[in-house]
Design a protein around this motif. Structure first.
Motif, PDB file in Angstrom:
ATOM      1  N   THR A   1       8.459   9.492   4.589  1.00 19.23           N
ATOM      2  CA  THR A   1       7.044   9.559   5.335  1.00 19.23           C
ATOM      3  C   THR A   1       6.048   9.265   4.192  1.00 19.23           C
ATOM      4  O   THR A   1       5.997   9.958   3.145  1.00 19.23           O
ATOM      5  CB  THR A   1       6.608  10.923   5.827  1.00 19.23           C
ATOM      6  N   VAL A   2       5.347   8.011   4.398  1.00 16.36           N
ATOM      7  CA  VAL A   2       4.516   7.669   3.310  1.00 16.36           C
ATOM      8  C   VAL A   2       3.114   7.570   4.007  1.00 16.36           C
ATOM      9  O   VAL A   2       2.673   7.253   4.958  1.00 16.36           O
ATOM     10  CB  VAL A   2       4.849   6.369   2.902  1.00 16.36           C
ATOM     11  N   LYS A   3       2.040   7.246   3.020  1.00 15.51           N
ATOM     12  CA  LYS A   3       0.496   7.098   3.223  1.00 15.51           C
ATOM     13  C   LYS A   3       0.396   5.870   2.511  1.00 15.51           C
ATOM     14  O   LYS A   3       0.674   5.724   1.430  1.00 15.51           O
ATOM     15  CB  LYS A   3      -0.212   8.283   2.932  1.00 15.51           C
ATOM     16  N   VAL A   4      -0.490   5.021   3.127  1.00 21.61           N
ATOM     17  CA  VAL A   4      -1.080   3.539   2.461  1.00 21.61           C
ATOM     18  C   VAL A   4      -2.253   4.179   1.553  1.00 21.61           C
ATOM     19  O   VAL A   4      -3.226   4.425   1.975  1.00 21.61           O
ATOM     20  CB  VAL A   4      -1.382   2.714   3.657  1.00 21.61           C
ATOM     21  N   ILE A   5      -2.156   3.724   0.277  1.00 15.72           N
ATOM     22  CA  ILE A   5      -3.336   4.128  -0.749  1.00 15.72           C
ATOM     23  C   ILE A   5      -3.941   2.875  -1.019  1.00 15.72           C
ATOM     24  O   ILE A   5      -5.140   3.200  -1.506  1.00 15.72           O
ATOM     25  CB  ILE A   5      -2.785   4.864  -1.838  1.00 15.72           C
ATOM     26  N   GLU A   6      -3.705   1.756  -0.927  1.00 23.60           N
ATOM     27  CA  GLU A   6      -4.120   0.537  -1.576  1.00 23.60           C
ATOM     28  C   GLU A   6      -3.484  -0.741  -0.810  1.00 23.60           C
ATOM     29  O   GLU A   6      -2.313  -0.830  -0.717  1.00 23.60           O
ATOM     30  CB  GLU A   6      -4.009   0.590  -3.124  1.00 23.60           C
ATOM     31  N   ILE A   7      -4.244  -1.877  -0.506  1.00 26.62           N
ATOM     32  CA  ILE A   7      -3.879  -2.990  -0.016  1.00 26.62           C
ATOM     33  C   ILE A   7      -4.208  -4.072  -0.995  1.00 26.62           C
ATOM     34  O   ILE A   7      -5.691  -4.242  -0.882  1.00 26.62           O
ATOM     35  CB  ILE A   7      -4.319  -3.189   1.466  1.00 26.62           C
ATOM     36  N   GLU A   8      -3.420  -4.855  -1.914  1.00 28.57           N
ATOM     37  CA  GLU A   8      -4.148  -5.491  -2.575  1.00 28.57           C
ATOM     38  C   GLU A   8      -4.622  -6.937  -2.004  1.00 28.57           C
ATOM     39  O   GLU A   8      -4.181  -7.358  -0.786  1.00 28.57           O
ATOM     40  CB  GLU A   8      -2.864  -5.974  -3.712  1.00 28.57           C
ATOM     41  N   ASP A   9      -5.190  -7.905  -2.644  1.00 32.17           N
ATOM     42  CA  ASP A   9      -5.686  -9.149  -1.960  1.00 32.17           C
ATOM     43  C   ASP A   9      -4.728  -9.905  -1.321  1.00 32.17           C
ATOM     44  O   ASP A   9      -4.807 -10.614  -0.538  1.00 32.17           O
ATOM     45  CB  ASP A   9      -6.600  -9.789  -3.038  1.00 32.17           C
ATOM     46  N   GLY A  10      -3.558  -9.921  -1.946  1.00 29.84           N
ATOM     47  CA  GLY A  10      -2.471 -10.841  -1.836  1.00 29.84           C
ATOM     48  C   GLY A  10      -1.783 -10.256  -0.547  1.00 29.84           C
ATOM     49  O   GLY A  10      -0.693 -10.557  -0.020  1.00 29.84           O
ATOM     50  N   GLY A  11      -2.316  -8.880   0.042  1.00 41.27           N
ATOM     51  CA  GLY A  11      -1.503  -8.372   1.134  1.00 41.27           C
ATOM     52  C   GLY A  11      -0.448  -7.623   0.767  1.00 41.27           C
ATOM     53  O   GLY A  11       0.032  -6.859   1.626  1.00 41.27           O
ATOM     54  N   LYS A  12      -0.385  -7.191  -0.601  1.00 36.47           N
ATOM     55  CA  LYS A  12       1.025  -6.151  -0.790  1.00 36.47           C
ATOM     56  C   LYS A  12       0.251  -4.893  -0.763  1.00 36.47           C
ATOM     57  O   LYS A  12      -0.758  -4.436  -0.965  1.00 36.47           O
ATOM     58  CB  LYS A  12       1.038  -6.353  -2.450  1.00 36.47           C
ATOM     59  N   VAL A  13       1.001  -3.980   0.028  1.00 39.59           N
ATOM     60  CA  VAL A  13       0.844  -2.669   0.213  1.00 39.59           C
ATOM     61  C   VAL A  13       1.442  -1.528  -0.829  1.00 39.59           C
ATOM     62  O   VAL A  13       2.587  -1.515  -0.945  1.00 39.59           O
ATOM     63  CB  VAL A  13       1.410  -2.200   1.476  1.00 39.59           C
TER      64      VAL A  13
END
Length: 741
Positions: free
Chosen positions: A676-688
């Protein structure tokens, strides 16, 4: 023979007539142009008189794709059987030309119109009739000409009538009226309209009659120039069937018997009585007389039947089946006639019965058109079948005949204005009308049955449509307009006038007229009488099914449209189409993806919903703060990739896989583990980037952070190690030289 060319302008368009250069061995040949659109129309009349009891006229439209700069499809790469448009164009030429020939003309006539240039601006169909008329005139062929055909449009914004509109002008028109004839009378009408009123339709026909006169004058001006250059046109002499007074007198002596034989409401019984009488009349002639008058006898028998039927109507006011002039035959309506199909309707009026069946499909299943017109395809297809059993006869069943194509086109035009827009109803629609019985007006019965099928199938029509066929009898100075004509009234009458429409106005119209005495006052009466008849018929239909059903049949495909980002199209399709094929195979759906990101999904039952859910998973983008539970799909030295949804992965860095420091991700995670994970950042290139929730403690002995659980290295005494000199590799050897010499 010298070339003569004449260019003129009419109603804002430029036309050219030419003759004397091409096809000089034909009886007559003309090149006709509107703008750059060009057609060659030729006429050939046989030298021999045929032993027929009818006029042997053939009209062909030779549609050449090179006219539009195109190469035909298929393996052969050449034109094959005539397209539907080519057949309709040939009918448009034939219908005004045929009644213009003198009665008794028995030489074979062939008119061929060949498309040479299609400029994609001006239609080619209507100018071909003018070309045929001029070719007949130049060839000295006897006919009641000149003739012309025009198309009348009406601008939606200004309500101004347009003569021979361009394709672009037709797009902004609520009327598409084609009419042909001479300057004095109209012999043919074909129209599609967006619920135009009877008064507006009549005004358009009057305007069209004036335009026909202008084009007839243009032909006369060309003939004058032709005779100035090439000398007078010499009329050709053809032997006509002349009446034989003796034959006519002997046959017409049975007038009262024919009158009695026709007075039968049942079609088959009436035909049997009439044929029995005709056989008895034939038997009164000797074998030598029958051989000598083999054409005259059947011609006069037909005249006798025609005279008796027409006199009955104008003298008594009653028709052969006992109806009054404006009376409509008994009507029977049934909806949902067939199970499982997408929609069906049965419509019967008198002894004419039609079953129409609806099929719905993806927009990609619409008909692709390979013609010279700037039209790629159509989503609504109406097809009409007239098998021989519907008239109690045997015959060939195969490709549709010209009449079937024409009737199908009429019903298609009748219903097209009330169909929902494809953005509202993204379906290809096919309706097939099967004529089960026929005694006149089968095309109008097919319109009514098809409207029933569409409503039964849940197609959200704007308004329901009904249709009626009107007739005309002009005999002994009297005129009678007939409502709901049957077969014999069509065959022996002066006019066949079909009108379809809604409660608001006319959607389609077709007329073939043989009476030179047809006035606009009579047309106005016919239109008003047709309006009343349509309303009566529509009421009978709405008694059975008041409107379109609220939902489609369960057997019909459900089609949904969604929009996706254009940059996601590649992911939906997959490498070599693998992804989209897998979705279709696994869900039983059909998927179409457009370049603008529009995705159309169709399927029966839950297939469409399942496919849309899969597509949404593919194009879905995670957002910061969202929590997911997914499997570990890949492990790298710097972290683990976790599948969030669809094909979307996120990186769980090694520093976030556990509480405390670990040397290897495998110390706490393995491929396939659910995390179980939580999204903490999405970079400009779409990397999560992800963070693990409920982190476990780092296992004992893993990592350096705490300095526990790992043995410390023993210290070495390095005091006895010799010091290195520059260039020494530490083993007492000098450095190796790689490049010497």
């Amino acid at each position: 023979m010298s070339l003569v060319s004449k260019t003129f302008e009419l109603y804002g368009k430029t036309y050219t007539l030419e003759a004397g250069e091409l096809a000089k061995q034909a009886t007559g040949a003309t090149l006709v142009k509107q703008g750059d659109t060009t057609a060659l129309v030729t006429v050939v009349v046989s030298k021999e008189r045929k032993n027929y009891d009818f006029f042997p006229l053939t009209v062909d439209f030779n549609e050449k794709l090179y006219a539009a700069g195109r190469i035909p499809g298929g393996y052969l790469k050449r034109e094959g059987r005539p397209t539907e448009k080519a057949t309709l164009t040939a009918r448009m030429i034939d219908r005004p030309i045929r009644p213009s020939f003198p009665e008794g003309f028995r030489n074979e006539v062939q008119i061929v119109a060949t498309s040479l240039v299609a400029d994609q601006v001006n239609p080619i169909d209507v100018i071909c009739t003018m070309g045929a008329s001029l070719a007949l005139t130049l060839g000295g062929v006897p006919f009641e000409g000149p003739l012309a055909c025009v198309r009348i449009g009406r601008d939606k914004e200004t309500d101004a009538f347009i003569v021979n509109p361009t394709y672009e002008e037709r797009e902004n028109s609520d009327l598409d009226l084609e009419l042909a004839g001479t300057r004095d009378f109209i012999s043919m009408v074909e129209a599609g309209a967006e619920e135009v009123t009877e008064d507006d339709m009549l005004a358009a026909m009057q305007f069209g009659q004036e335009a026909i006169g202008a084009f007839c004058d243009a032909q006369l001006a060309f003939v004058e120039e032709w005779e100035r250059v090439n000398g007078p046109i010499v009329p050709k002499e053809y032997i006509l069937d002349e009446p034989v007074p003796e034959v006519e007198e002997r046959i017409f002596a049975h007038y009262d018997e024919m009158y009695a034989a026709l007075s039968d409401a049942d079609k088959l019984s009436r035909i049997a009585h009439v044929e029995e009488l005709k056989e008895r009349i034939r038997a009164e002639f000797t074998e030598e007389e029958q051989l000598m008058w083999e054409r005259e006898i059947p011609v006069n028998l037909k005249k006798l039947e025609k005279k008796a039927m027409r006199t009955m109507v104008v003298e008594t006011g009653e028709r052969v089946d006992g109806r009054a002039a404006d009376e409509i035959r008994p009507i029977m309506v049934k909806d949902a006639y067939l199970p499982l199909v997408h929609g069906s309707g049965l419509f019967q009026r008198g002894q004419t019965q039609v079953l129409s069946v609806l099929s719905l499909g993806m927009l990609s299943e619409g008909q692709r058109l390979d013609t010279i017109e700037p039209v790629e395809g159509k989503r609504y297809m109406h097809q009409y079948n007239f098998p021989p059993f519907c008239t109690g006869e045997t015959g060939r069943i195969g490709a549709p005949k010209r009449r079937e194509i024409g009737h199908g086109n009429l019903a298609e035009r009748a219903l097209l204005p009330v169909l929902p827009d494809e953005t509202e109803f993204p379906y290809a629609i096919r309706v097939v009308s099967e004529v089960m019985e026929s005694n006149g007006s089968s095309s109008m019965a097919s319109t009514c049955a098809s409207c029933l099928a569409l409503m039964d199938g849940g197609v959200p029509l704007k308004r329901p449509v009904s249709g009626i066929a009107m007739g005309l009898i002009q005999e002994e100075g009297k005129t009678v307009v007939l409502s709901d004509i049957q077969g014999i009234e069509d065959f022996l009458g002066d006019m066949d006038f079909k009108v379809t429409g809604t409660e608001r106005g006319i959607t389609a119209l077709q007329m073939d007229n043989k009476a030179t005495g047809l006035t606009f006052e009579i047309l106005a009466q016919a239109l008003q009488q047709a309006k009343e008849g349509r309303a009566f018929i529509l009421g009978k239909m709405l008694d059975v099914i008041p409107g379109p059903r609220e939902s489609l049949r369960s057997s019909a495909p459900r089609i949904e449209t969604i929009s996706v980002p254009v940059d996601k199209i590649r992911e939906i399709i997959g490498k070599g189409g693998d992804t989209i094929r897998a979705i279709q195979d696994e869900t039983g759906s059909t998927i179409n993806v457009e370049q603008d990101g529009t995705v159309t999904v169709g399927g029966v039952g839950e297939a469409a919903d399942l496919a849309i859910a899969r597509i949404k998973e593919i194009v879905r983008e995670p957002e910061v703060g969202e929590v997911y539970t997914g499997p570990v799909v890949t492990i790298q030295p710097f972290g683990a990739f976790v599948r969030l949804f669809g094909n979307k992965d996120g990186l769980l860095h090694i520093s976030r896989v556990a509480e405390g420091r670990v040397d290897k991700v495998e110390d706490v995670l393995n491929v396939g583990d659910a995390v179980t994970v939580k999204v903490i950042e999405i970079e400009d290139g779409g990397k999560v980037k992800l963070d693990r929730l409920d982190k476990p403690k780092a296992p004992e002995g893993s990592g350096h952070g705490a300095g526990e659980g790992r043995p410390r290295r023993e210290s070495r005494d390095r005091s006895d190690r010799p010091r290195r000199r520059p260039g020494d590799n530490g083993r007492g050897r000098a450095p190796r030289r790689h490049h010497e010499g």
